[in-house]
Design a protein around this motif. Sequence first.
Motif, PDB file in Angstrom:
ATOM      1  N   GLU A  91     -23.678  13.663  32.523  1.00 15.87           N
ATOM      2  CA  GLU A  91     -22.623  13.234  33.443  1.00 15.87           C
ATOM      3  C   GLU A  91     -21.390  14.129  33.301  1.00 15.87           C
ATOM      4  O   GLU A  91     -21.260  14.904  32.352  1.00 15.87           O
ATOM      5  N   LYS A  92     -20.495  13.991  34.274  1.00 18.88           N
ATOM      6  CA  LYS A  92     -19.325  14.868  34.346  1.00 18.88           C
ATOM      7  C   LYS A  92     -18.046  14.071  34.094  1.00 18.88           C
ATOM      8  O   LYS A  92     -17.840  13.014  34.693  1.00 18.88           O
ATOM      9  N   LEU A  93     -17.215  14.613  33.202  1.00 18.26           N
ATOM     10  CA  LEU A  93     -15.949  13.971  32.841  1.00 18.26           C
ATOM     11  C   LEU A  93     -14.802  14.926  33.144  1.00 18.26           C
ATOM     12  O   LEU A  93     -14.832  16.089  32.742  1.00 18.26           O
ATOM     13  N   LEU A  94     -13.785  14.433  33.838  1.00 16.09           N
ATOM     14  CA  LEU A  94     -12.573  15.200  34.120  1.00 16.09           C
ATOM     15  C   LEU A  94     -11.410  14.542  33.398  1.00 16.09           C
ATOM     16  O   LEU A  94     -11.197  13.337  33.516  1.00 16.09           O
ATOM     17  N   ILE A  95     -10.675  15.350  32.629  1.00 19.67           N
ATOM     18  CA  ILE A  95      -9.489  14.841  31.932  1.00 19.67           C
ATOM     19  C   ILE A  95      -8.276  15.654  32.390  1.00 19.67           C
ATOM     20  O   ILE A  95      -8.295  16.892  32.349  1.00 19.67           O
ATOM     21  N   VAL A  96      -7.221  14.969  32.812  1.00 18.07           N
ATOM     22  CA  VAL A  96      -6.014  15.611  33.317  1.00 18.07           C
ATOM     23  C   VAL A  96      -4.911  15.545  32.270  1.00 18.07           C
ATOM     24  O   VAL A  96      -4.675  14.492  31.661  1.00 18.07           O
ATOM     25  N   PHE A  97      -4.239  16.678  32.087  1.00 18.40           N
ATOM     26  CA  PHE A  97      -3.114  16.777  31.156  1.00 18.40           C
ATOM     27  C   PHE A  97      -1.909  17.362  31.894  1.00 18.40           C
ATOM     28  O   PHE A  97      -2.059  18.312  32.672  1.00 18.40           O
ATOM     29  N   GLY A  98      -0.747  16.804  31.648  1.00 16.44           N
ATOM     30  CA  GLY A  98       0.458  17.296  32.302  1.00 16.44           C
ATOM     31  C   GLY A  98       1.001  18.548  31.636  1.00 16.44           C
ATOM     32  O   GLY A  98       0.549  18.936  30.548  1.00 16.44           O
ATOM     33  N   PRO A  99       1.992  19.185  32.259  1.00  8.05           N
ATOM     34  CA  PRO A  99       2.675  20.331  31.645  1.00  8.05           C
ATOM     35  C   PRO A  99       3.652  19.839  30.575  1.00  8.05           C
ATOM     36  O   PRO A  99       3.594  18.664  30.173  1.00  8.05           O
ATOM     37  N   GLU A 100       4.559  20.703  30.129  1.00  6.95           N
ATOM     38  CA  GLU A 100       5.484  20.329  29.047  1.00  6.95           C
ATOM     39  C   GLU A 100       6.268  19.057  29.349  1.00  6.95           C
ATOM     40  O   GLU A 100       6.473  18.230  28.462  1.00  6.95           O
TER      41      GLU A 100
END
Length: 248
Positions: free
Chosen positions: A192-201
């Motif tokens: 399966e496919k997992l997407l994780i989002v991270f913000g900038p500073e």
Amino acid sequence: MQRYFIQEMIDEDTVTVSGDDFHHMTRVMRMETGDRFYGVVNTKTALIEIDDILEQTLRGRIVDWVDETKELPIQVSIANGLPKGDKLEWVIQKGTELGAHAFIPFMATRSIVKWDAKKAAKKTERLRKIAKEAAEQSHRTVIPQIDDPVTFNRLLQLAEDYDHKLVAYEEEAKQGESLRLVETLKEIKQGEKLLIVFGPEGGLDEKEIEGLIAQGFRTCSLGPRILRTETAPMYALSAISYQLELVR
């Protein structure tokens, strides 16, 4: 033993190497006829022996196929709000070593860095080279996909193709949330496919968080401490590897 990703094949048993890899093999490693190296051919690893070295190319013969498992059992994509300086290069290098399948840089509201079209192509080319070298160094069989930076709305569109979606949100860490990453890793199945989002500073703003939640993302913390934008993806990938490769 050195490892290279093979782009050209003469037939099912013979490969050719040119360009930067040829230069590295003959000038840096000083390989000669009869030397052997590992070559990744269509995500499969082969032991290859050099048969002939010409002025700009070399030809190698596949001696044996190597049975190995180097990739994470799931496909993990890391979406990073564009950070300052060389932080994205660091994320891609180390994230590749830790098994990320793809990287999606995006233009977040609080991103200080702005890439114009001319800069984007050149910078993306450099990022792909970094990923390739990191994949070779870590003996992977796949080079992560890296696209030019996308808009936040485009990121939401791309997210539709994923089975599981998380966004690292520092407010959750402040409030003591600690289960959503663990729960997701317990639920996820091989392939399966997992997407994780991270913000900038500066992190993600409230409208971006709301947009992600509306698209089916779950907010999560990465432990009780607030991590830098370049550290957070490494934490997540390490946790994924521990849960899916060491514990299972």
